[in-house]
Design an enzyme around this catalytic site. Structure first.
Site, PDB file in Angstrom:
ATOM      1  N   CYS A   2       0.821  -1.206   0.000  1.00 11.91           N
ATOM      2  CA  CYS A   2       0.000   0.000   0.000  1.00 11.91           C
ATOM      3  C   CYS A   2       0.855   1.255   0.000  1.00 11.91           C
ATOM      4  CB  CYS A   2      -0.971   0.000   1.184  1.00 11.91           C
ATOM      5  SG  CYS A   2      -2.399  -1.062   0.883  1.00 11.91           S
ATOM      6  N   LYS A  26       0.699   3.190  -3.146  1.00 15.74           N
ATOM      7  CA  LYS A  26      -0.485   4.020  -3.369  1.00 15.74           C
ATOM      8  C   LYS A  26      -0.079   5.483  -3.507  1.00 15.74           C
ATOM      9  CE  LYS A  26      -4.890   4.088  -0.831  1.00 15.74           C
ATOM     10  NZ  LYS A  26      -5.627   3.412   0.221  1.00 15.74           N
ATOM     11  N   ASP A  67     -14.863   7.040   1.212  1.00 15.33           N
ATOM     12  CA  ASP A  67     -15.248   5.786   1.836  1.00 15.33           C
ATOM     13  C   ASP A  67     -14.469   4.637   1.204  1.00 15.33           C
ATOM     14  OD1 ASP A  67     -17.034   4.711   3.890  1.00 15.33           O
ATOM     15  OD2 ASP A  67     -18.281   6.417   3.309  1.00 15.33           O
ATOM     16  N   ASP A  68     -14.631   3.428   1.775  1.00 15.89           N
ATOM     17  CA  ASP A  68     -13.826   2.296   1.340  1.00 15.89           C
ATOM     18  C   ASP A  68     -14.253   1.754  -0.016  1.00 15.89           C
ATOM     19  OD1 ASP A  68     -12.098   1.889   3.697  1.00 15.89           O
ATOM     20  OD2 ASP A  68     -14.024   1.724   4.688  1.00 15.89           O
ATOM     21  N   ASP A 113      -8.478  -2.900  -5.702  1.00 13.29           N
ATOM     22  CA  ASP A 113      -7.223  -2.661  -4.987  1.00 13.29           C
ATOM     23  C   ASP A 113      -6.144  -3.544  -5.587  1.00 13.29           C
ATOM     24  OD1 ASP A 113      -6.289  -1.175  -2.587  1.00 13.29           O
ATOM     25  OD2 ASP A 113      -8.328  -1.601  -1.893  1.00 13.29           O
ATOM     26  N   ASP A 151     -12.303  -3.920   1.791  1.00 12.69           N
ATOM     27  CA  ASP A 151     -13.114  -2.704   1.628  1.00 12.69           C
ATOM     28  C   ASP A 151     -14.615  -3.021   1.577  1.00 12.69           C
ATOM     29  OD1 ASP A 151     -11.273  -0.610   1.753  1.00 12.69           O
ATOM     30  OD2 ASP A 151     -10.669  -0.891  -0.332  1.00 12.69           O
ATOM     31  N   GLY A 205     -10.275 -11.963 -15.274  1.00  8.74           N
ATOM     32  CA  GLY A 205      -9.247 -11.021 -14.881  1.00  8.74           C
ATOM     33  C   GLY A 205      -8.577 -10.396 -16.074  1.00  8.74           C
ATOM     34  N   HIS A 206      -7.533  -9.628 -15.799  1.00  9.98           N
ATOM     35  CA  HIS A 206      -6.802  -8.940 -16.859  1.00  9.98           C
ATOM     36  C   HIS A 206      -5.350  -8.795 -16.418  1.00  9.98           C
ATOM     37  CE1 HIS A 206      -6.554  -6.303 -20.384  1.00  9.98           C
ATOM     38  NE2 HIS A 206      -5.731  -5.553 -19.662  1.00  9.98           N
ATOM     39  N   ASP A 237     -11.407   0.367   7.003  1.00 15.49           N
ATOM     40  CA  ASP A 237     -10.294  -0.553   7.245  1.00 15.49           C
ATOM     41  C   ASP A 237      -8.977   0.218   7.179  1.00 15.49           C
ATOM     42  OD1 ASP A 237     -10.520  -0.165   4.488  1.00 15.49           O
ATOM     43  OD2 ASP A 237      -9.702  -2.125   4.011  1.00 15.49           O
TER      44      ASP A 237
HETATM   45 CO    CO Z   1     -10.417   0.792   2.823  1.00 16.44          CO
HETATM   46 CO    CO Z   2      -8.931   0.355  -0.930  1.00 20.45          CO
END
Ligand code: CO
Ligand code: CO
Length: 347
Positions: free
Chosen positions: A18, A21, A50-51, A68, A91, A139-140, A227
C-alpha cells in the site's frame, strides 16, 4: 530469467504494497479537477473517501464495489496473492457488505520472471476467494517492469444497512481489530533487518479476512467503520472524523502493535509511504508530550490489509471486543469527541 525458487518478490519493486499508493494530498488535488457525474442510484460515491462505492439495484438490494492492487510486500508469491486478495475484499467488509464475485487484476514482467511465479500469486488469490465464498469471474494481466496484483470485488448489501465512515457519534468508542506496524516489518524484511520468521505474525494478520469483524460489527450496531490500509491508522481515523464531523481521541498505549515495531522504527526501517503519512497527519493531529517519536511513526504506518476501525456506543464496542478477542488481537483504542473539525488527539 528469475525462477520461483530463488526470486525475492518483494525486491522486484521500488514501493512495497500500500506504500505504492498515491498519497492522499496528491490524490485529493487530482480528483478535485475531475468532475464525476452524480446519479440517484449512487448511494456511496467518491465524495466521502469511503472504502467502496455502493449502487442501488432494487428497494432492498445494492452492490458494493471496490478495486485494490499493488506491488509485492513479501517474497513468497502465494503469500503475496493471499495478502492482496484479503486486502481487496476488506473494503467490502468495511462497508458491512458481503463479497460475492471478484476479477483478478495483474501486471507481470513475463520476459524476466518465470510465469510460474504469477501462477503462484493467482493461486494465493484463489485460496482467499474460496475461503471468503467469493467466485473469481476472470481477470486482466498486462506486461510491466514490476509485478502487481489485486482484485476488483463486487459484494451485496442492503441499502439501509450500509456502514460508512460518516456515522460516528460523540461518545462512541473505537475498536481496532488487528495490530498495526506491518509496513515497518515488511520494510525491515526487504532490507534484511529481520529474518523471514519475524514477518510471520504480520503475514498471518494480513491474510486474515475481516469477515468475522464485519459480522460482529453488524450484530452490534456499528455507527461507522473503515479498514486500515495505506493512509495509516491516523489517516483512516481522520477520514472517519471528517466525514462524521467529529474529533477522535486515540489512547496510544492501547493500540496493538506487531512485535518489534518500535525497535525497528528506531533502526530507521520506515517506508516512504509511512514517512509521507507522518508529515500529512501532523496537520490535524496533536500528540501528548509522552508520545514518543517511534509511536507517532507507528500510528502513521502505511498498512496493507489492516483491521477494521469501528465506532459504536461503548456498551456495543464492549460486546464486539468480547466476541472477537478470543481469535483477534483487537483492542478498544479510543473514542469519538465533539471537536467537529476532524482533528485527532493522541494521548
Ligand atoms: Co479501505
Ligand atoms: Co482500498
Amino acid at each position: 530469467m528469475q525462477s520461483p525458487d530463488t526470486v525475492r518478490l518483494s525486491l522486484c519493486s521500488r514501493f512495497g504494497g500500500c506504500a505504492s499508493k498515491v498519497g492522499a494530498p496528491d490524490l485529493a488535488r487530482v480528483l478535485a479537477g475531475v468532475r464525476f457525474p452524480t446519479d440517484p442510484r449512487l448511494l456511496v460515491g467518491l465524495t466521502t473517501s469511503d472504502d467502496a462505492g455502493v449502487y442501488q439495484l432494487t428497494r432492498d438490494l445494492a452492490i458494493v464495489q471496490t478495486v485494490d492492487f499493488f506491488t509485492p510486500i513479501v517474497d513468497d508469491p502465494f503469500d503475496f496473492g493471499r495478502i492482496a486478495a484479503t486486502n481487496a475484499l476488506s473494503d467490502v467488509y468495511a462497508m458491512g457488505g458481503t463479497p460475492i464475485t471478484a476479477l483478478n487484476i495483474a501486471a507481470f514482467p513475463i520476459d524476466t520472471l518465470d510465469g510460474e511465479i504469477l501462477g503462484r500469486i493467482l493461486e494465493g488469490g484463489v485460496a482467499v476467494a474460496v475461503a471468503a465464498g467469493v467466485v473469481i469471474l476472470g481477470g486482466h494481466t498486462v506486461k510491466d517492469e514490476e509485478p502487481k496484483y489485486g482484485m476488483a470485488v463486487t459484494g451485496t448489501i442492503h441499502p439501509g444497512k450500509i456502514v460508512t465512515n460518516a456515522g460516528a457519534r460523540t461518545g462512541d468508542h473505537l475498536l481496532l481489530t488487528k495490530p498495526i506496524g506491518a509496513g515497518i516489518l515488511t520494510t525491515a524484511r526487504r532490507r534484511d533487518g529481520i529474518p523471514e520468521s519475524d514477518l510471520a505474525p504480520a503475514i498471518a494478520e494480513m491474510t486474515r479476512l475481516n469477515a468475522a469483524a464485519r459480522d460482529t460489527m453488524l450484530a452490534h450496531n456499528a455507527h461507522a467503520a473503515t479498514d486500515i490500509t495505506g493512509f495509516g491508522l491516523l489517516g483512516h481515523a481522520a477520514e472517519m472524523a471528517r466525514a462524521s464531523r467529529v474529533g477522535v481521541e486515540i489512547e496510544s498505549a492501547s493500540v496493538p502493535l506487531f512485535p518489534r515495531v518500535l525497535e525497528l522504527i528506531d533502526l530507521d526501517f520506515v517506508p516512504a509511504g509511512t514517512e509521507g503519512n507522518l508529515v500529512f497527519h501532523g496537520e490535524f493531529t496533536s500528540y501528548a508530550d509522552h508520545v514518543t517519536g517511534a509511536i507517532r511513526v507507528a500510528l502513521s504506518d502505511a498498512m496493507t490489509s489492516g483491521g477494521l476501525l469501528i465506532a459504536a456506543e461503548p456498551h456495543e464496542i464492549r460486546k464486539m471486543y468480547l466476541e472477537l478477542a478470543p481469535t483477534h488481537a483487537c483492542a478498544v483504542i479510543g473514542r469519538i469527541t465533539e471537536d467537529g473539525d476532524g482533528t485527532i488527539s493522541v494521548l
